[in-house]
Design a protein around this motif. Structure first.
Motif, PDB file in Angstrom:
ATOM      1  N   ASN A  17     -40.548  41.816  38.582  1.00 29.35           N
ATOM      2  CA  ASN A  17     -41.979  42.129  38.474  1.00 29.35           C
ATOM      3  C   ASN A  17     -42.810  41.534  39.607  1.00 29.35           C
ATOM      4  OD1 ASN A  17     -41.593  43.550  36.091  1.00 29.35           O
ATOM      5  ND2 ASN A  17     -41.880  41.739  34.816  1.00 29.35           N
ATOM      6  N   VAL A  18     -42.152  40.814  40.524  1.00 25.56           N
ATOM      7  CA  VAL A  18     -42.871  40.169  41.627  1.00 25.56           C
ATOM      8  C   VAL A  18     -42.872  41.078  42.851  1.00 25.56           C
ATOM      9  CG1 VAL A  18     -42.930  38.186  43.186  1.00 25.56           C
ATOM     10  CG2 VAL A  18     -42.252  37.876  40.797  1.00 25.56           C
ATOM     11  N   CYS A  19     -44.060  41.388  43.348  1.00 28.86           N
ATOM     12  CA  CYS A  19     -44.210  42.198  44.547  1.00 28.86           C
ATOM     13  C   CYS A  19     -44.206  41.273  45.768  1.00 28.86           C
ATOM     14  CB  CYS A  19     -45.516  42.992  44.487  1.00 28.86           C
ATOM     15  SG  CYS A  19     -45.812  43.969  45.968  1.00 28.86           S
ATOM     16  N   ALA A  20     -43.136  41.355  46.585  1.00 23.55           N
ATOM     17  CA  ALA A  20     -43.027  40.498  47.765  1.00 23.55           C
ATOM     18  C   ALA A  20     -43.686  41.132  48.985  1.00 23.55           C
ATOM     19  CB  ALA A  20     -41.564  40.199  48.055  1.00 23.55           C
ATOM     20  N   ASN A  21     -43.552  42.436  49.143  1.00 21.08           N
ATOM     21  CA  ASN A  21     -44.195  43.188  50.231  1.00 21.08           C
ATOM     22  C   ASN A  21     -44.825  44.440  49.649  1.00 21.08           C
ATOM     23  OD1 ASN A  21     -41.521  42.562  52.570  1.00 21.08           O
ATOM     24  ND2 ASN A  21     -43.471  41.528  52.475  1.00 21.08           N
ATOM     25  N   LYS A  22     -46.070  44.697  50.031  1.00 22.46           N
ATOM     26  CA  LYS A  22     -46.756  45.901  49.580  1.00 22.46           C
ATOM     27  C   LYS A  22     -47.402  46.569  50.785  1.00 22.46           C
ATOM     28  CE  LYS A  22     -50.165  47.741  46.415  1.00 22.46           C
ATOM     29  NZ  LYS A  22     -51.184  47.446  45.412  1.00 22.46           N
ATOM     30  N   ASP A  23     -46.916  47.769  51.105  1.00 19.17           N
ATOM     31  CA  ASP A  23     -47.449  48.584  52.203  1.00 19.17           C
ATOM     32  C   ASP A  23     -47.516  47.824  53.528  1.00 19.17           C
ATOM     33  OD1 ASP A  23     -47.717  50.875  50.657  1.00 19.17           O
ATOM     34  OD2 ASP A  23     -49.723  50.334  50.006  1.00 19.17           O
ATOM     35  N   VAL A  24     -46.443  47.106  53.859  1.00 21.30           N
ATOM     36  CA  VAL A  24     -46.386  46.358  55.117  1.00 21.30           C
ATOM     37  C   VAL A  24     -46.068  47.329  56.256  1.00 21.30           C
ATOM     38  CG1 VAL A  24     -45.144  44.593  56.429  1.00 21.30           C
ATOM     39  CG2 VAL A  24     -45.680  44.224  54.013  1.00 21.30           C
ATOM     40  N   SER A  25     -46.898  47.319  57.279  1.00 19.89           N
ATOM     41  CA  SER A  25     -46.664  48.109  58.482  1.00 19.89           C
ATOM     42  C   SER A  25     -46.766  47.182  59.688  1.00 19.89           C
ATOM     43  CB  SER A  25     -47.684  49.241  58.603  1.00 19.89           C
ATOM     44  OG  SER A  25     -47.516  50.168  57.550  1.00 19.89           O
ATOM     45  N   LEU A  26     -45.893  47.399  60.669  1.00 16.68           N
ATOM     46  CA  LEU A  26     -45.837  46.538  61.837  1.00 16.68           C
ATOM     47  C   LEU A  26     -45.256  47.329  63.000  1.00 16.68           C
ATOM     48  CD1 LEU A  26     -45.812  43.566  63.074  1.00 16.68           C
ATOM     49  CD2 LEU A  26     -43.451  43.461  62.251  1.00 16.68           C
ATOM     50  N   LYS A  27     -45.834  47.165  64.175  1.00 16.89           N
ATOM     51  CA  LYS A  27     -45.290  47.768  65.393  1.00 16.89           C
ATOM     52  C   LYS A  27     -45.105  46.661  66.420  1.00 16.89           C
ATOM     53  CE  LYS A  27     -47.382  52.297  64.802  1.00 16.89           C
ATOM     54  NZ  LYS A  27     -48.251  53.327  65.379  1.00 16.89           N
ATOM     55  N   VAL A  28     -43.902  46.582  66.983  1.00 17.22           N
ATOM     56  CA  VAL A  28     -43.592  45.589  68.002  1.00 17.22           C
ATOM     57  C   VAL A  28     -43.096  46.329  69.235  1.00 17.22           C
ATOM     58  CG1 VAL A  28     -42.186  43.589  68.604  1.00 17.22           C
ATOM     59  CG2 VAL A  28     -42.984  43.878  66.247  1.00 17.22           C
ATOM     60  N   GLU A  29     -43.822  46.178  70.330  1.00 17.32           N
ATOM     61  CA  GLU A  29     -43.422  46.824  71.578  1.00 17.32           C
ATOM     62  C   GLU A  29     -42.296  46.039  72.244  1.00 17.32           C
ATOM     63  OE1 GLU A  29     -46.770  47.407  74.142  1.00 17.32           O
ATOM     64  OE2 GLU A  29     -47.924  48.430  72.600  1.00 17.32           O
ATOM     65  N   GLY A  41     -45.092  32.210  49.924  1.00 18.52           N
ATOM     66  CA  GLY A  41     -45.061  33.338  48.998  1.00 18.52           C
ATOM     67  C   GLY A  41     -45.763  34.575  49.501  1.00 18.52           C
ATOM     68  N   ALA A  42     -46.171  34.596  50.776  1.00 13.97           N
ATOM     69  CA  ALA A  42     -46.903  35.749  51.318  1.00 13.97           C
ATOM     70  C   ALA A  42     -45.995  36.917  51.689  1.00 13.97           C
ATOM     71  CB  ALA A  42     -47.713  35.321  52.539  1.00 13.97           C
ATOM     72  N   GLY A  43     -44.671  36.700  51.760  1.00 15.46           N
ATOM     73  CA  GLY A  43     -43.739  37.784  52.070  1.00 15.46           C
ATOM     74  C   GLY A  43     -43.181  37.749  53.483  1.00 15.46           C
ATOM     75  N   LYS A  44     -43.377  36.647  54.190  1.00 15.92           N
ATOM     76  CA  LYS A  44     -42.895  36.534  55.569  1.00 15.92           C
ATOM     77  C   LYS A  44     -41.373  36.655  55.641  1.00 15.92           C
ATOM     78  CE  LYS A  44     -44.581  32.456  55.919  1.00 15.92           C
ATOM     79  NZ  LYS A  44     -45.106  32.285  54.567  1.00 15.92           N
ATOM     80  N   SER A  45     -40.680  35.872  54.844  1.00 14.55           N
ATOM     81  CA  SER A  45     -39.213  35.889  54.862  1.00 14.55           C
ATOM     82  C   SER A  45     -38.678  37.237  54.404  1.00 14.55           C
ATOM     83  CB  SER A  45     -38.647  34.781  53.979  1.00 14.55           C
ATOM     84  OG  SER A  45     -38.984  33.518  54.500  1.00 14.55           O
ATOM     85  N   THR A  46     -39.304  37.819  53.406  1.00 10.50           N
ATOM     86  CA  THR A  46     -38.883  39.136  52.920  1.00 10.50           C
ATOM     87  C   THR A  46     -39.021  40.170  54.023  1.00 10.50           C
ATOM     88  OG1 THR A  46     -39.540  38.552  50.675  1.00 10.50           O
ATOM     89  CG2 THR A  46     -39.288  40.902  51.163  1.00 10.50           C
ATOM     90  N   THR A  47     -40.115  40.114  54.781  1.00 11.69           N
ATOM     91  CA  THR A  47     -40.315  41.051  55.890  1.00 11.69           C
ATOM     92  C   THR A  47     -39.230  40.863  56.946  1.00 11.69           C
ATOM     93  OG1 THR A  47     -42.700  41.089  55.522  1.00 11.69           O
ATOM     94  CG2 THR A  47     -41.928  41.782  57.688  1.00 11.69           C
ATOM     95  N   LEU A  48     -38.953  39.628  57.330  1.00 12.26           N
ATOM     96  CA  LEU A  48     -37.936  39.367  58.351  1.00 12.26           C
ATOM     97  C   LEU A  48     -36.542  39.746  57.869  1.00 12.26           C
ATOM     98  CD1 LEU A  48     -39.283  36.017  59.815  1.00 12.26           C
ATOM     99  CD2 LEU A  48     -39.384  38.291  60.845  1.00 12.26           C
ATOM    100  N   LEU A  49     -36.243  39.495  56.609  1.00 10.23           N
ATOM    101  CA  LEU A  49     -34.937  39.884  56.062  1.00 10.23           C
ATOM    102  C   LEU A  49     -34.803  41.401  55.973  1.00 10.23           C
ATOM    103  CD1 LEU A  49     -34.490  37.147  53.321  1.00 10.23           C
ATOM    104  CD2 LEU A  49     -33.141  37.416  55.413  1.00 10.23           C
ATOM    105  N   THR A  50     -35.896  42.091  55.767  1.00  9.94           N
ATOM    106  CA  THR A  50     -35.880  43.555  55.770  1.00  9.94           C
ATOM    107  C   THR A  50     -35.607  44.068  57.182  1.00  9.94           C
ATOM    108  OG1 THR A  50     -37.396  43.648  53.899  1.00  9.94           O
ATOM    109  CG2 THR A  50     -37.213  45.635  55.234  1.00  9.94           C
ATOM    110  N   ILE A  51     -36.261  43.472  58.178  1.00 10.71           N
ATOM    111  CA  ILE A  51     -36.017  43.859  59.574  1.00 10.71           C
ATOM    112  C   ILE A  51     -34.552  43.613  59.938  1.00 10.71           C
ATOM    113  CG2 ILE A  51     -36.518  43.249  61.981  1.00 10.71           C
ATOM    114  CD1 ILE A  51     -39.431  42.698  61.042  1.00 10.71           C
ATOM    115  N   ALA A  52     -34.001  42.492  59.479  1.00  9.55           N
ATOM    116  CA  ALA A  52     -32.612  42.134  59.788  1.00  9.55           C
ATOM    117  C   ALA A  52     -31.595  42.975  59.030  1.00  9.55           C
ATOM    118  CB  ALA A  52     -32.382  40.658  59.483  1.00  9.55           C
ATOM    119  N   GLY A  53     -32.048  43.729  58.032  1.00  8.50           N
ATOM    120  CA  GLY A  53     -31.140  44.558  57.249  1.00  8.50           C
ATOM    121  C   GLY A  53     -30.503  43.836  56.081  1.00  8.50           C
TER     122      GLY A  53
END
Length: 66
Positions: A17-29, A41-53
């Motif tokens: 029931n915990v939302c870790a990332n909601k509508d996260v968008s990011l562009k890195v050139e 608890g802001a979702g930083k690690s979840t975002t990086l783990l998602t990028i890493a697969g």
């Protein structure tokens, strides 16, 4: 605009029931350096783990090199 190395579009990730990332968008050139900052608890690690697969988003798109 340079070629995009990483693009996240509307990423969503929940742990039960915990939302870790909601509508996260990011562009890195290519050739740029970025930092992700925020409170615990802001979702930083979840975002990086998602990028890493390591984690699969519930919704959204992850693109590498277009």
């Amino acid at each position: 605009m340079s070629e995009l190395a990483i693009e996240l579009t509307r990423i969503n990730k929940n742990f039960g029931n915990v939302c870790a990332n909601k509508d996260v968008s990011l562009k890195v050139e290519s050739g740029t350096i970025h930092g992700i900052i925020g409170e615990n608890g802001a979702g930083k690690s979840t975002t990086l783990l998602t990028i890493a697969g390591e984690l699969e988003p519930v919704d959204g798109v992850v693109l590498f090199n277009n």
